[in-house]
Design a protein around this motif. Structure first.
Motif, mmCIF file in Angstrom:
data_model
loop_
_atom_site.group_PDB
_atom_site.id
_atom_site.type_symbol
_atom_site.label_atom_id
_atom_site.label_comp_id
_atom_site.label_asym_id
_atom_site.label_seq_id
_atom_site.Cartn_x
_atom_site.Cartn_y
_atom_site.Cartn_z
ATOM 1 N N GLU A 111 -6.175 12.460 -3.000
ATOM 2 C CA GLU A 111 -6.480 11.826 -4.300
ATOM 3 C C GLU A 111 -5.741 10.481 -4.398
ATOM 4 N N ALA A 112 -4.490 10.489 -3.968
ATOM 5 C CA ALA A 112 -3.682 9.255 -4.020
ATOM 6 C C ALA A 112 -4.287 8.182 -3.112
ATOM 7 N N LEU A 113 -4.750 8.605 -1.941
ATOM 8 C CA LEU A 113 -5.389 7.643 -1.024
ATOM 9 C C LEU A 113 -6.640 7.032 -1.645
ATOM 10 N N ASP A 114 -7.425 7.872 -2.322
ATOM 11 C CA ASP A 114 -8.638 7.359 -2.990
ATOM 12 C C ASP A 114 -8.263 6.303 -4.033
ATOM 13 N N ILE A 115 -7.209 6.605 -4.805
ATOM 14 C CA ILE A 115 -6.771 5.662 -5.852
ATOM 15 C C ILE A 115 -6.365 4.332 -5.226
ATOM 16 N N VAL A 116 -5.576 4.405 -4.155
ATOM 17 C CA VAL A 116 -5.080 3.169 -3.528
ATOM 18 C C VAL A 116 -6.240 2.390 -2.894
ATOM 19 N N GLN A 117 -7.136 3.120 -2.242
ATOM 20 C CA GLN A 117 -8.271 2.417 -1.626
ATOM 21 C C GLN A 117 -9.124 1.709 -2.688
ATOM 22 N N ASP A 118 -9.425 2.413 -3.777
ATOM 23 C CA ASP A 118 -10.218 1.795 -4.860
ATOM 24 C C ASP A 118 -9.503 0.556 -5.412
ATOM 25 N N ALA A 119 -8.187 0.688 -5.572
ATOM 26 C CA ALA A 119 -7.415 -0.444 -6.130
ATOM 27 C C ALA A 119 -7.430 -1.635 -5.174
ATOM 28 N N LYS A 173 -5.932 3.186 -12.553
ATOM 29 C CA LYS A 173 -6.647 4.239 -11.823
ATOM 30 C C LYS A 173 -5.889 5.564 -11.899
ATOM 31 N N ILE A 174 -4.558 5.486 -11.891
ATOM 32 C CA ILE A 174 -3.765 6.711 -12.046
ATOM 33 C C ILE A 174 -4.010 7.310 -13.436
ATOM 34 N N ARG A 175 -4.054 6.432 -14.442
ATOM 35 C CA ARG A 175 -4.292 6.907 -15.805
ATOM 36 C C ARG A 175 -5.682 7.543 -15.926
ATOM 37 N N ASP A 176 -6.682 6.884 -15.304
ATOM 38 C CA ASP A 176 -8.035 7.449 -15.317
ATOM 39 C C ASP A 176 -8.042 8.825 -14.648
ATOM 40 N N GLU A 200 0.796 -1.229 0.000
ATOM 41 C CA GLU A 200 0.000 0.000 0.000
ATOM 42 C C GLU A 200 0.835 1.289 0.000
ATOM 43 N N ARG A 201 1.943 1.284 0.716
ATOM 44 C CA ARG A 201 2.746 2.515 0.795
ATOM 45 C C ARG A 201 3.369 2.864 -0.551
ATOM 46 N N ARG A 202 3.874 1.827 -1.210
ATOM 47 C CA ARG A 202 4.480 2.084 -2.528
ATOM 48 C C ARG A 202 3.416 2.557 -3.511
ATOM 49 N N ALA A 203 2.273 1.910 -3.471
ATOM 50 C CA ALA A 203 1.188 2.306 -4.387
ATOM 51 C C ALA A 203 0.769 3.743 -4.102
ATOM 52 N N LEU A 204 0.708 4.089 -2.831
ATOM 53 C CA LEU A 204 0.339 5.458 -2.455
ATOM 54 C C LEU A 204 1.356 6.457 -2.994
ATOM 55 N N ARG A 205 2.614 6.118 -2.858
ATOM 56 C CA ARG A 205 3.689 7.011 -3.327
ATOM 57 C C ARG A 205 3.634 7.163 -4.846
ATOM 58 N N MET A 206 3.392 6.055 -5.535
ATOM 59 C CA MET A 206 3.281 6.115 -7.002
ATOM 60 C C MET A 206 2.143 7.056 -7.399
ATOM 61 N N ALA A 207 1.012 6.897 -6.729
ATOM 62 C CA ALA A 207 -0.152 7.719 -7.058
ATOM 63 C C ALA A 207 0.096 9.183 -6.672
ATOM 64 N N GLN A 208 0.783 9.377 -5.552
ATOM 65 C CA GLN A 208 1.000 10.734 -5.058
ATOM 66 C C GLN A 208 1.958 11.515 -5.965
ATOM 67 N N ILE A 209 2.912 10.825 -6.549
ATOM 68 C CA ILE A 209 3.840 11.511 -7.451
ATOM 69 C C ILE A 209 3.083 12.097 -8.637
ATOM 70 N N VAL A 210 2.098 11.358 -9.131
ATOM 71 C CA VAL A 210 1.342 11.842 -10.286
ATOM 72 C C VAL A 210 0.299 12.881 -9.862
ATOM 73 N N THR A 211 -0.465 12.566 -8.823
ATOM 74 C CA THR A 211 -1.567 13.462 -8.447
ATOM 75 C C THR A 211 -1.083 14.696 -7.690
ATOM 76 N N GLN A 212 0.040 14.576 -7.021
ATOM 77 C CA GLN A 212 0.560 15.625 -6.145
ATOM 78 C C GLN A 212 -0.462 15.991 -5.061
ATOM 79 N N ASP A 213 -1.276 15.050 -4.719
ATOM 80 C CA ASP A 213 -2.316 15.288 -3.713
ATOM 81 C C ASP A 213 -2.515 13.986 -2.926
ATOM 82 N N ARG A 214 -2.278 14.050 -1.631
ATOM 83 C CA ARG A 214 -2.321 12.831 -0.839
ATOM 84 C C ARG A 214 -3.720 12.214 -0.787
#
Lengths: 179, 121
Positions: free
Chosen positions: A32-40, A67-70, A16-30
């Motif tokens: 939003e990144a949390l939502d992506i990881v939770q959905d995944a 989900k990041i692409r979406d 989960e932490r790595r996925a969160l970091r991956m999402a956060q790098i793109v979204t620049q918003d924690r």
């Protein structure tokens, strides 16, 4: 069937932490990144909990990357509609980490490392989706070429091509900052 | 030249991966939110739809077995596909596999008629 899914829980805890970091790098918003990881995580659990555990990493990161692409697509549409607004560039929080790394590192070292990381993140954001995905999966997550191809839904040859281009672009962008 | 480039790519990739992994630290609030998300995900794994989905392979195998039985059952096969068997009850497989001459099959109806006409012969 085991309703408590201890293996799945262990996998999610580790990923989960790595996925969160991956999402956060793109979204620049924690958030939003949390939502992506939770959905995944929910999607993986709902659809693939009964699959063998060794199949979970490529499946999970495939869901995360989709989900990041979406999210990116939605942002592009939003930015086109609300073009007069400033682009969504959230100020990154200076996070208080649970385990502060390198207590003995000097302030100058940390600052330099921090700047290098910010530049790496910016360079990753600039990459086309497929190149960023292959970098995330193959280099960061350490999946094999075969697993990366499975996660990206493409051939192993495409994985190698995308990775070659991603590394060339990143190295060109980060010349002088990274080796 | 290419080899040097590969080495440089590898060194860069290693360093970048190390730095990114090193940056996977989170504050306690985020950790709590992730724990909650994980809990929700595990609850989703126990929903009836997820459990039904896990039974699809069994259902598919069962369905395939039923179809196989229906298709391969000889009587049904003849009934469902009359082209495979002719009026005398001889199917294509017999013609191809036994040692009888083609003339025997040509006169088969005659032999059947003869057997009916002279049951005690």
């Amino acid at each position: 069937m085991n309703p408590s899914h201890p293996e799945l829980e262990a996998f999610l805890t580790g990923a989960e932490r790595r996925a969160l970091r991956m999402a956060q790098i793109v979204t620049q918003d924690r958030d939003e990144a949390l939502d992506i990881v939770q959905d995944a995580m929910v999607q993986l659990a709902r659809k693939y909990a009964q699959h063998p555990p060794q199949e979970w990493p490529p499946l999970f990161y495939r869901i995360v990357e989709n989900k990041i692409r979406d999210w990116r697509r939605r942002q592009m549409v939003r930015n086109r509609i609300f073009f007069w607004r400033a682009p969504n560039v959230a100020v990154e929080d200076e996070e208080v980490s649970e385990n502060q790394p390198d207590q003995q590192a000097t302030g100058a070292d940390l600052l330099q490392r921090d700047q290098a990381m910010h530049q790496l993140e910016a360079a990753l954001r600039k990459l086309p989706n497929r190149q960023r995905e292959v970098f995330d999966l193959r280099i960061w997550q350490g999946l094999s070429v075969e697993e990366t191809a499975l996660a990206m839904g493409c051939s192993e040859g495409s994985v190698k091509t995308h990775l070659f281009r991603a590394l060339a672009t990143l190295r060109a962008d980060l010349k002088g900052v990274w080796p | 030249m290419n080899h040097e480039n590969d080495q440089d790519d590898l060194a860069f990739a290693r360093k970048a991966a190390q730095a990114l992994r090193h940056s996977e630290t989170i504050d306690s609030e985020t950790a709590a939110k992730l724990a909650l998300a994980r809990k929700r995900a595990l609850a989703a794994a126990n929903t009836p739809s997820a459990q039904l989905r896990s039974m699809w392979p069994v259902a598919a195998v069962t369905a395939a077995a039923i179809v196989a039985v229906l298709v391969l059952q000889p009587e049904r096969n003849s009934a469902l596909n009359p082209a495979v068997a002719d009026a005398s009850g001889v199917d294509t497989l017999d013609l191809l596999t036994d040692d009888m001459s083609p003339a025997f099959y040509r006169d088969l109806e005659f032999y059947q008629w003869l057997a009916q006409e002279r049951p005690n012969a």
